[in-house]
Design an enzyme around this catalytic site. Structure first.
Site, PDB file in Angstrom:
ATOM      1  CB  ALA A  17      -0.917  -0.013   1.225  1.00 58.32           C
ATOM      2  CD  GLU A  18      -1.087   5.160   1.501  1.00 59.19           C
ATOM      3  OE1 GLU A  18      -0.708   6.130   0.824  1.00 59.19           O
ATOM      4  OE2 GLU A  18      -2.274   4.974   1.827  1.00 59.19           O
ATOM      5  N   GLY A  19       2.257   2.965  -2.300  1.00 57.32           N
ATOM      6  CA  GLY A  19       3.425   3.020  -3.169  1.00 57.32           C
ATOM      7  C   GLY A  19       4.629   2.240  -2.695  1.00 57.32           C
ATOM      8  CG  ASP A  74      -3.349  -6.070   7.702  1.00 53.75           C
ATOM      9  OD1 ASP A  74      -4.453  -6.574   7.399  1.00 53.75           O
ATOM     10  OD2 ASP A  74      -2.563  -5.606   6.866  1.00 53.75           O
TER      11      ASP A  74
END
Length: 977
Positions: free
Chosen positions: A581-583, A688
């Site tokens: 996620a987020e690059g 998670d």
């Protein structure tokens, strides 16, 4: 059966006691043959040689008494004979055995060392007059007093000696170290062909296994609750020692093929499992154990598979040894004799000695047999005592360290012994002929004081003025750096090369501390040349001396083939392992010539990355948590180097051709839960947990792989004393794996650790069902989670393994968070038990309830709903040969769970006496035997386990249940007589 033959061979090699050891005294007729067992806590147990049961106990002071307030432990004493081991000399060479014992030190005292340490010894003898029938102390005889004694014909006279050694520092006028050692007066062991028993003692506890020296059969097993240090038999008028062998507890269980609760008579009723020849060989080691608040050392025999610290090693690092392989049972439970390949740190490698001494408790365990030190006994008396040449050791030119309190010295170059008198003559020849005059000494002291005062004043002035000038210089540099940074941004937009100002490149300290150019953390050390950039692309031309940044791309090079090097991390941009996620991009890279995974993180996520790194540092010493190596930064990205893994749990489950390499599903789930329990013990909530974040390691030297928890980006570290976290910052996690309380508006309480248990329950079902989810397809999962609409159809009610798994998973995914078990509870569940442990549990339950009243709370709980468990009448659901055999001896109730367990226990105990047809229908012990019953009564284990939770606090059942330390103790249910 190599283990059995090995135990028999050891028993034959033991030097047996002398004649007359079985019950002969001159004035007292023993009511039965006794064996005397001395334990570390000071107890002397008179036990039956036939059964090992305690007849009476004499309680005295502990065998060893050492100080607990000293900052560094000087010696490790051996409670068996008073031997001494040091914790290392000048070079931290690890454990070393001294060539004398505490009794010998007491014999040599008083003596004095060259650094002003006085040694004082005291020996005190005492006699106890004991009533042989009751063990009561009738009289105490010592040099101080003697009580009156009533005449009796059954008295036993036991002598005990107290050895005390004290070390006093004349410089600090403080007690340096002291120890007290107790030993019973006894003659040495003798050869006796009539003594047919051999005794094996486990290190660290009071487990004793007594073996027939001829047949190798286990005669009896007892646990005396404290490490055993000596055995005695009564011969004539005195005690005589009996030789015993100290063995690692794992080795002792391996040799006797026992597990679970001990304390009953056990013989080999079935052969040992097939073992390799190497594993059957025993190796001598030194066991370092803990009693009360102090350490002790004792020789110990171990078999292959017991972790042993190599000779010369000091304390291992806090992250523990590297584990290349761990033997775990097929069902996820560690076997009785785990096989591990451990690599310990060969030394402190520059770590401070202070940290070594503060963590000396980490020495506990088995060590390779240490070398013996070449030592000299110090016998220098104080000046006011009469001196004899042979008792004097002159002052040494070097100041001796605390570890060399007894003057540990190396051997001479020609390896010839040097006597004390020779040493005196050599040092007297080198001594000055005339002592320094007192006046000259005073003048030198005055000059030293004056010079020290001037130096101190100058240093204080420098400290006051230097920070002001440095602060002004830093402000000017920072302003100049901001201007240059604006140029960088402008030139990067125009894709032009940038030449930083010469003043900036000439200040290595500024580059190292400013942050945007270079930052190293974790195990990465700063670059040897601060002027060199921590980020370079290869192949490329080297940076110019004017300071051209090597991180800028060259037009004539292919970007995909360049090797990116940032500090100690390097990777090729084309070796992409995955995207986050987020690059975030994960590459395959290198760190210190080790293959690693490199996470490249964008600046917007730097704060999250720093938090992830901090949590990784705290938790990565566990084998089932991903290992962290280092962090590096350049102008654009942050790079985190972590352990390189082979695959994810998702690939393990969904790829049918995936090579499991011996990692069975239940073992994988056990390892995952173990890692999760470790995180929770550190107050870390993962938040998670899902198949994609459970990774499988690269194969080790044995070709084995293991499961590891990864991706700490959403983890939450709870404050001390807190058990929940707020939802105000959002809902972390992945849709379909998020606990219902995280999204439910009706839930008023903050989420706790149990959100991870919910996710783990979903993972359990996902693995067992080979890819299914308990809450359906991906699009409806989270909605079904909020509704509590789970589907566990892959489990069948008539299959024992499915019943156990369903019972556990239903608890883990319960809608009410308080109904979910903790990770440590999950690890104790029968889902992970081996067949051997299942059979042992049934046997222990049957033993516990054998004499319980039918209307007692335990039996009532066990029989509640029991008719459904035994299918109304269990006698009609077993094979005919077993039915026929059961009718021969006693009557069993077909609708009683208690009677079914009793029948299982009796047939297991008398397995060798059963007819051949009954043995064939039951199968071999333990696997086939326990499967015979659980396949016919699939709910038996689950029902019994839940019913016996009433007794979970009892010592017998602590192996099977977990209870929180803060959990209130229930009222004790007494054993029925």
């Amino acid at each position: 059966m190599p283990a059995r033959w090995l135990l028999l061979l050891l028993a034959l090699l033991l030097p047996p006691p002398g004649p007359g050891s079985f019950g002969r005294t001159s004035t007292v007729t023993l009511p039965e043959t006794l064996l005397f067992v001395s334990t570390l806590d000071g107890s002397l147990h008179a036990v039956s040689k036939r059964t090992g049961s305690i007849k009476w106990t004499l309680k005295e002071d502990p065998v060893l008494q050492v100080p607990t307030h000293v900052e560094e432990p000087a010696f490790l004493p051996d409670p068996n004979d008073g031997s001494l081991y040091t914790l290392g000399g000048k070079n931290n060479e690890g454990l070393t055995k001294l060539p004398f014992t505490i009794p010998e030190l007491v014999q040599a005292s008083p003596c004095r060392s060259s650094d002003g340490i006085l040694y004082m010894g005291k020996k005190q003898d005492i006699w106890y007059v004991i009533d042989l029938l009751t063990g009561e102390k009738q009289q105490t005889l010592s040099s101080a007093f003697a009580d009156s004694l009533c005449p009796s014909t059954s008295l036993l006279y036991l002598g005990r000696t107290e050895y005390t050694i004290t070390m006093y520092d004349t410089k600090t006028r403080e007690l340096r170290w002291n120890a007290t050692y107790f030993d019973y007066a006894a003659s040495l062991p003798e050869d006796d062909v009539d003594y047919k028993m051999s005794h094996f003692v486990s290190n660290g506890d009071g487990l004793v296994v007594t073996v027939d020296s001829e047949s190798g059969d286990v005669l009896w097993i007892q646990n005396y609750a404290s490490p055993v240090v000596a055995f005695y038999v009564w011969q004539g008028e005195v005690l005589r020692k009996v030789v015993h062998i100290n063995v690692a507890v794992e080795t002792l269980r391996y040799l006797t093929f026992m597990s679970g609760e001990v304390g009953r008579i056990t013989k080999w009723k079935y052969p040992f499992p097939k073992e390799t020849e190497a594993k059957s060989k025993l190796t001598p080691t030194l066991y370092v154990g803990k009693y009360s608040t102090s350490l002790y050392a004792s020789p110990s025999m171990v078999h292959e598979g017991v972790a042993v610290v190599p000779r010369g090693s000091t304390l291992p690092l806090l992250e523990g040894p590297q584990t290349d392989g761990v033997t775990i049972g097929d069902k996820g439970e560690c076997v009785i004799t785990p096989s591990t390949d451990l690599k310990f740190d060969p030394g402190l490698k520059g770590k401070s000695k202070l940290n070594y001494l503060r963590n000396y408790w980490l020495l506990i365990g088995h060590h390779e047999t240490p070398l013996s030190a070449s030592t000299k006994m110090l016998e220098r008396f104080p000046n006011n005592l009469p001196k004899h040449r042979e008792n004097v050791i002159p002052a040494d030119s070097e100041k001796r360290s605390f570890e060399e309190v007894i003057n540990i010295v190396g051997q001479t170059s020609d390896n010839t012994p040097t006597t004390v008198s020779q040493d005196v003559e050599e040092k007297l020849a080198r001594a000055p002929a005339k002592p320094e005059a007192p006046v000259d000494s005073m003048l030198k002291d005055m000059a030293t004081i004056i010079l020290s005062t001037f130096l101190l004043v100058g240093w204080v002035a420098f400290i006051i003025t230097y920070p002001l000038s440095v602060h002004q210089q830093r402000q000017l540099q920072h302003q100049q750096f901001q201007k240059e940074l604006e140029k960088i941004q402008l030139l990067q937009q125009q894709q032009l090369p940038f030449h930083p100002h010469g003043d900036l490149t000439q200040d290595p300290e500024f580059l190292d501390s400013s942050g945007p150019f270079s930052e190293s953390s974790g195990t990465s050390s700063p670059s040897p040349s601060p002027r060199a950039s921590n980020h370079s692309l290869h192949p490329s031309s080297s940076a110019s001396r004017a300071g051209t940044s090597p991180s800028l791309e060259q037009d004539d090079e292919d970007e995909e083939t360049r090797m990116v090097i940032v500090g100690k991390i390097s990777f090729c941009p084309k070796d992409v392992l995955g995207h986050g996620a987020e690059g975030t991009i994960v590459y395959k890279g290198m760190f210190d010539n080790r293959d690693v995974a490199v996470k490249r993180i964008l600046p917007e996520c730097f704060s999250f990355a720093d938090r992830e790194v901090q949590l990784l540092r705290e938790s990565d010493e566990h084998p089932n948590v991903i290992r962290y190596f280092c962090t590096e930064k350049d102008r654009q990205f942050q790079y985190i180097a972590i352990e390189l893994c082979a695959a994810t749990l998702q690939e393990y489950v969904e790829q049918k051709d995936f090579a499991h390499l011996g990692l069975e599903p239940i073992t994988l789930l056990h390892q995952t839960t173990s890692g999760l329990a470790h995180l929770h013990s550190l107050n870390i909530v993962h938040r998670d947990l899902k198949p994609h974040n459970i990774l499988l390691s690269m194969p080790n030297a044995h070709g084995r792989i293991k499961a590891m928890i990864s991706d700490f980006g959403l983890c939450k570290k709870l404050a001390v004393g807190r058990h929940s976290f707020s939802r105000r910052s959002g809902v972390p996690g992945t849709e379909g794996w998020i606990a219902p309380e995280m999204l439910s508006e009706d839930c008023k309480d903050n989420p706790t650790y149990t959100v991870d248990i919910f996710s783990a329950g979903c993972v359990f079902y996902y693995v067992i069902s080979e890819g299914n989810h308990p809450f359906g397809k991906s699009l409806q999962r989270q909605a079904n989670i909020l509704l509590g609409a789970c589907n566990l159809d892959c489990f069948h009610s008539d299959k024992h393994e499915d019943v156990i798994a369903r019972e556990l998973i239903e608890k883990m995914i319960a809608m009410d968070p308080q109904q979910r078990p903790s990770a440590k509870h999950v690890l104790k569940h029968p889902f992970f038990w081996s067949l051997e442990k299942q059979l042992q549990f049934f046997q222990d339950v049957s033993d516990r309830i054998e004499k319980e009243a039918l209307d007692g709370p335990i039996v009532r709980q066990l029989e509640r709903g029991g008719r459904a468990v035994v299918k109304m009448d269990w006698r009609e659901n077993i094979t005919v040969p077993l039915q026929t055999d059961l009718r021969k001896f006693r009557t069993y109730k077909g609708g009683s769970v208690r009677d079914l367990l009793r029948a299982m226990r009796n047939k297991k105990h008398h397995y060798r006496e059963l007819p051949v047809e009954v043995q064939e229908t039951l199968g071999s012990i333990p696997d086939d035997f326990v499967r015979y019953f659980t396949s016919r009564f699939p709910h038996l284990l689950s029902h019994t386990y839940q019913a016996m939770e009433l007794c979970r606090h009892e010592r017998l059942f602590q192996t099977y249940y977990w209870h929180e330390p803060t959990e209130p103790q229930p009222p004790v249910i007494p054993y029925a007589l």
